[in-house]
Design an enzyme around this catalytic site. Structure first.
Site, PDB file in Angstrom:
ATOM      1  N   HIS A 128       0.840  -1.198   0.000  1.00 28.01           N
ATOM      2  CA  HIS A 128       0.000   0.000   0.000  1.00 28.01           C
ATOM      3  C   HIS A 128       0.870   1.241   0.000  1.00 28.01           C
ATOM      4  O   HIS A 128       1.952   1.257   0.584  1.00 28.01           O
ATOM      5  CB  HIS A 128      -0.970   0.015   1.182  1.00 28.01           C
ATOM      6  CG  HIS A 128      -0.320  -0.249   2.504  1.00 28.01           C
ATOM      7  ND1 HIS A 128       0.022  -1.521   2.922  1.00 28.01           N
ATOM      8  CD2 HIS A 128       0.066   0.580   3.495  1.00 28.01           C
ATOM      9  CE1 HIS A 128       0.570  -1.461   4.127  1.00 28.01           C
ATOM     10  NE2 HIS A 128       0.626  -0.190   4.492  1.00 28.01           N
ATOM     11  N   HIS A 130       0.942   5.069   1.187  1.00 34.38           N
ATOM     12  CA  HIS A 130       0.307   6.075   2.041  1.00 34.38           C
ATOM     13  C   HIS A 130       0.401   7.428   1.340  1.00 34.38           C
ATOM     14  O   HIS A 130       1.491   7.822   0.913  1.00 34.38           O
ATOM     15  CB  HIS A 130       1.057   6.211   3.370  1.00 34.38           C
ATOM     16  CG  HIS A 130       0.973   5.037   4.279  1.00 34.38           C
ATOM     17  ND1 HIS A 130       0.085   4.969   5.327  1.00 34.38           N
ATOM     18  CD2 HIS A 130       1.690   3.885   4.335  1.00 34.38           C
ATOM     19  CE1 HIS A 130       0.259   3.832   5.987  1.00 34.38           C
ATOM     20  NE2 HIS A 130       1.223   3.148   5.403  1.00 34.38           N
TER      21      HIS A 130
HETATM   22  P1  5GP Z   1       1.400   0.070   7.425  1.00 31.44           P
HETATM   23  O1  5GP Z   1       1.781   0.331   8.867  1.00 31.44           O
HETATM   24  O2  5GP Z   1       1.276  -1.391   7.144  1.00 31.44           O
HETATM   25  O3  5GP Z   1       2.293   0.772   6.436  1.00 31.44           O
HETATM   26  O4  5GP Z   1      -0.011   0.744   7.216  1.00 31.44           O
HETATM   27  C1  5GP Z   1      -1.218   0.065   7.400  1.00 31.44           C
HETATM   28  C2  5GP Z   1      -2.263   1.113   7.544  1.00 31.44           C
HETATM   29  O5  5GP Z   1      -3.534   0.489   7.407  1.00 31.44           O
HETATM   30  C3  5GP Z   1      -2.253   1.826   8.906  1.00 31.44           C
HETATM   31  O6  5GP Z   1      -2.038   3.219   8.707  1.00 31.44           O
HETATM   32  C4  5GP Z   1      -3.616   1.517   9.481  1.00 31.44           C
HETATM   33  O7  5GP Z   1      -4.195   2.595  10.187  1.00 31.44           O
HETATM   34  C5  5GP Z   1      -4.437   1.141   8.252  1.00 31.44           C
HETATM   35  N1  5GP Z   1      -5.517   0.222   8.518  1.00 31.44           N
HETATM   36  C6  5GP Z   1      -5.427  -0.948   9.214  1.00 31.44           C
HETATM   37  N2  5GP Z   1      -6.630  -1.551   9.265  1.00 31.44           N
HETATM   38  C7  5GP Z   1      -7.485  -0.758   8.568  1.00 31.44           C
HETATM   39  C8  5GP Z   1      -8.876  -0.864   8.263  1.00 31.44           C
HETATM   40  O8  5GP Z   1      -9.570  -1.818   8.637  1.00 31.44           O
HETATM   41  N3  5GP Z   1      -9.424   0.131   7.529  1.00 31.44           N
HETATM   42  C9  5GP Z   1      -8.683   1.200   7.086  1.00 31.44           C
HETATM   43  N4  5GP Z   1      -9.332   2.131   6.372  1.00 31.44           N
HETATM   44  N5  5GP Z   1      -7.369   1.317   7.348  1.00 31.44           N
HETATM   45  C10 5GP Z   1      -6.783   0.356   8.086  1.00 31.44           C
END
Ligand code: 5GP
Length: 142
Positions: A128, A130
């Protein structure tokens, strides 16, 4: 005809077809449920290949995640191969478009981030991007 089929065989092309769609054997993530609609999300952009939705726990006034609908092995960026060039381009193009959408709270600048692995803060193992905006960001990042 037989020659052509034998040539496919020799090049292992049947294997490619056989494995198509099942080559991503990593555990599913919460994003799969967002893609299927099982878990609701505030979707801001969607096409046949990508989905963008607001982060549930925003760390900036504007915080959108852009994901490939088909993970296709991309649990994290370092799994990318030349076969992923098109989807990687589409993710970046979408990120750039989202970053200039003032209706989502973005201003004249955005921080566009991919966390690659636990050490970098990655929690969800479905690639993903951001897209963060609506405030100033520091450099170097924390
Ligand atoms: P990472 O830390 O893996 O780069 O980012 C994962 C992101 O996914 C986090 O910013 C977290 O808040 C978001 N996230 C996790 N679960 C959900 C969800 O169920 N719905 C949404 N909209 N975002 C999520």
């Amino acid at each position: 005809m037989m020659e052509a089929l034998q040539s496919w065989d020799a090049k292992g092309r049947w294997d490619t077809i056989h494995l198509a769609g099942v080559r991503d054997l990593a555990d599913p993530t919460i994003f799969d449920k967002i893609i299927t609609g099982e878990i609701p999300a505030a979707i801001v952009k969607e096409d046949d290949k990508i989905l963008a939705f607001k982060d549930i726990n925003p760390v900036a006034p504007a915080h959108v995640l852009v994901i490939p609908k088909d993970r296709d092995g991309l649990t994290r960026l370092r799994k990318a191969t030349s076969e992923h060039i098109e989807i990687l381009g589409r993710l970046m193009l979408a990120a750039g478009e989202i970053a200039k959408d003032e209706s989502l709270g973005f201003g004249d600048g955005a921080r566009i981030v991919v966390n690659d692995g636990k050490e970098a803060g990655q929690e969800v193992f479905h690639l993903h991007v951001h897209v963060l905006g609506g405030r100033e960001f520091n450099w170097p990042p924390g």
